[in-house]
Design a protein around this motif. Structure first.
Motif, PDB file in Angstrom:
ATOM      1  N   TYR A   1      57.320 -53.933 -71.430  1.00  0.00           N
ATOM      2  CA  TYR A   1      57.077 -53.287 -70.147  1.00  0.00           C
ATOM      3  C   TYR A   1      58.320 -53.443 -69.283  1.00  0.00           C
TER       4      TYR A   1
ATOM      5  N   TRP B   1      54.881 -57.932 -61.985  1.00  0.00           N
ATOM      6  CA  TRP B   1      54.406 -58.988 -62.878  1.00  0.00           C
ATOM      7  C   TRP B   1      53.353 -58.412 -63.809  1.00  0.00           C
ATOM      8  N   ILE B   2      53.359 -58.874 -65.057  1.00  0.00           N
ATOM      9  CA  ILE B   2      52.383 -58.466 -66.063  1.00  0.00           C
ATOM     10  C   ILE B   2      51.690 -59.722 -66.596  1.00  0.00           C
ATOM     11  N   ASN B   3      50.354 -59.680 -66.657  1.00  0.00           N
ATOM     12  CA  ASN B   3      49.570 -60.751 -67.267  1.00  0.00           C
ATOM     13  C   ASN B   3      48.836 -60.213 -68.484  1.00  0.00           C
TER      14      ASN B   3
ATOM     15  N   THR C   1      55.233 -57.907 -74.298  1.00  0.00           N
ATOM     16  CA  THR C   1      53.830 -58.212 -74.550  1.00  0.00           C
ATOM     17  C   THR C   1      53.576 -58.326 -76.049  1.00  0.00           C
TER      18      THR C   1
ATOM     19  N   ASP D   1      63.021 -62.178 -69.369  1.00  0.00           N
ATOM     20  CA  ASP D   1      61.893 -62.649 -70.168  1.00  0.00           C
ATOM     21  C   ASP D   1      62.428 -63.077 -71.520  1.00  0.00           C
TER      22      ASP D   1
ATOM     23  N   HIS E   1      53.041 -62.196 -57.920  1.00  0.00           N
ATOM     24  CA  HIS E   1      52.672 -62.978 -59.098  1.00  0.00           C
ATOM     25  C   HIS E   1      51.163 -63.171 -59.109  1.00  0.00           C
TER      26      HIS E   1
ATOM     27  N   LEU F   1      61.015 -55.543 -63.138  1.00  0.00           N
ATOM     28  CA  LEU F   1      60.136 -56.222 -64.089  1.00  0.00           C
ATOM     29  C   LEU F   1      60.611 -55.944 -65.496  1.00  0.00           C
TER      30      LEU F   1
ATOM     31  N   LYS G   1      58.982 -57.402 -69.272  1.00  0.00           N
ATOM     32  CA  LYS G   1      57.977 -58.271 -69.878  1.00  0.00           C
ATOM     33  C   LYS G   1      57.693 -57.806 -71.292  1.00  0.00           C
TER      34      LYS G   1
END
Length: 521
Positions: A177, A208-210, A171, A476, A257, A167, A169
């Motif tokens: 991350y 996965w990061i939201n 933010t 990303d 996801h 991963l 990501k």
């Protein structure tokens, strides 16, 4: 990695006029209790039988999609298992222990009794071996320039022992991350110093990061290797003021996801989760009640859910779902919101089960107001990797009614991700792409490719000189340095020893990720 099921049994013997009969002399009875005329079977071709038994649950796999060796040594023996034919193994050997076994048993993936007559199986096998090519056609040689005009390579301020990043990501508030599967850690990296500032253990890492409504959620796969165990979960990470992480949903089968939105119009946030699994899995939405609890509602009860997004696809004000399934029945499926928590499935695109679709997203490429689809096809982990001419980056254009037609293809061996954006700010859309299974023997530079749009969807390919220094599995895009243009971050995972020269380089470099800093501004 995906573990594709190329064949799932479905029986329509009557479709070819094979009648049940117990009075004929030359009849055989299958273990499923069916009898058929052997003379009649002799008149039916292997192709007819294949097109009967191999289309019930996925698109028909043409023999030309794989070479003869893979059909003979891997795919046809695997097919046999789903018909209860265990020639090179035992049924028992196919099961994991514990709850994973219960899930597979419940779906009757591997029948106890043989469900397809051996003569039919042999005839289908003979068809594939006769028609499959000895080797797949070689893709056209690509012209990938070395040197990125608008990007500068930046390496992090630390190294990892045998990095297995799954991963990356960027933010809005917390920084970068990144997660490492082998060390089971999720870390936050300062975007200025590129050093780790916080780290916590997660089982085999988050994938996965939201960021949703000022909260950050992590999808934790639970087990990276193919499995039907339900060790995965979704957790809410601590806020800026600190605190503890909180598990929101547990007992997930290799979730990869998640997406968030109000699907039933009650003002509460619901969640769509893609559980990839192995032989079992699902695409589901989780309805939140007033007490903050979530109840699972299955949309598609099959493994291979890879990504799913909440969107109003038809402009009627209701939130729909569109998702990629890439295990056996590969395709993109829409779930139209009918109200009251009900959804109607519609097939958007369907792909042969050998494709290995690995990534998709929605993006309006032609600026007509309708989201198009960008798709990466390149998962190649089910057997020793082979070069496939149909691997690459696809764009499917939306006609405004959610009917999609292929409008662009760039062949990229082992493609694993693709991000469209106007990176050079010249008014058209470029594409950044990664490959986890490039042709290391002939074209290692294709592990990262930047496709610069020169106008009218004509692209020029380039890469950075150090692209083979890592095996890029995730990517990303964000304005990491805050200068107003879009940068890229690539995550590196050591995997396989097929190419010792490169594997040793990856170990020596120890790069968890690299950043391609956009220099346009």
């Amino acid at each position: 990695m995906n573990y594709k099921i190329l064949f799932i049994p479905l029986f329509f013997l009557a479709a070819f006029g094979i009648q049940c009969s117990s009075s004929k002399k030359d009849t055989d009875q299958t273990s499923a209790g069916e009898t058929f005329d052997r003379e009649m079977l002799d008149q039916i071709s292997g192709e007819q039988l294949a097109r009967t038994h191999c289309v019930g649950c996925h698109l028909f796999p043409e023999p030309s999609l794989l070479n003869r060796h893979i059909w003979e040594e891997i795919m046809m023996p695997r097919m046999a298992y789903y018909f209860g034919i265990y020639r090179d193994t035992t049924r028992e050997a196919l099961f994991e222990g514990g709850r994973a076994r219960l899930f597979v048993e419940r779906m009757n993936v591997f029948p106890e009794k043989q469900t397809l007559d051996t003569a039919i199986y042999n005839k289908i096998t003979r068809y594939y071996l006769d028609e499959a090519p000895a080797e797949l056609p070689a893709p056209p040689k690509k012209n990938i320039k070395t040197g990125l005009k608008h990007f500068k390579l930046v390496k992090p301020g630390f190294r990892s022992n045998n990095p297995t990043t799954n991963l990356v990501k960027v933010t809005e508030n917390d920084g970068i991350y990144f997660s490492d599967m082998a060390s089971s850690r999720l870390s936050i990296v300062d975007p200025t110093t590129l050093k780790v500032v916080r780290s916590a253990r997660t089982p085999e890492g988050a994938v996965w990061i939201n960021e949703y409504e000022r909260n950050i959620y992590a999808t934790v796969i639970g087990t990276f290797n193919p499995s039907d165990h339900d060790h995965g979960f979704l957790m809410q990470l601590p806020g800026p003021g600190g605190g503890s992480a909180k598990k929101i949903i547990q007992n997930l089968q290799r979730p990869v996801h998640a997406d968030f939105g109000d699907l039933d119009g009650d003002g509460l946030t619901d969640i769509v989760i893609s559980e990839f699994g192995k032989h079992t899995g699902s695409l589901s939405w989780w309805r939140q009640d007033e007490q903050g609890n979530y109840r699972k509602r299955v949309l598609r009860n099959k493994p291979g859910a890879t990504k799913a997004y909440i969107r109003d696809l038809n402009g009627n004000g209701k939130q729909d779902i569109i998702g990629l399934l890439s295990q056996g029945d590969e395709g993109i499926f829409a779930y139209y919101n009918q109200g009251d928590g009900n959804f109607k499935e519609e097939t958007i695109l369907r792909f042969p089960p050998s494709y290995g679709a690995s990534y998709f997203n929605l993006f309006d490429f032609n600026n007509d107001g309708f989201d198009d689809i960008i798709l990466a096809v390149g998962d190649n982990a089910d057997y020793d990797p082979i070069i496939k001419h149909y691997h690459g980056i696809y764009i499917y254009y939306n006609d405004g009614e959610n009917r999609f037609t292929e409008g662009f293809f760039y062949q990229l061996n082992g493609a694993y991700g693709a991000i469209p954006h106007d990176f050079d700010k010249d008014g058209d859309i470029d594409i950044a792409a990664i490959s986890f299974f490039p042709d290391y023997e002939n074209s290692p530079e294709e592990s990262f490719v930047y496709l610069e749009n020169k106008g009218n969807m004509q692209f020029e390919a380039s890469t950075f000189a150090e692209s083979p220094d890592g095996r890029w599995i995730v990517m990303d895009a964000a304005d990491i340095d805050g200068d107003g243009d879009m940068d890229l971050i690539l995550g590196n995972m050591l995997f396989g020893t097929d190419y010792t020269e490169y594997f040793n380089r990856w170990v020596e470099n120890g790069l968890p990720f690299v950043i391609l800093e956009n220099t346009i501004r």
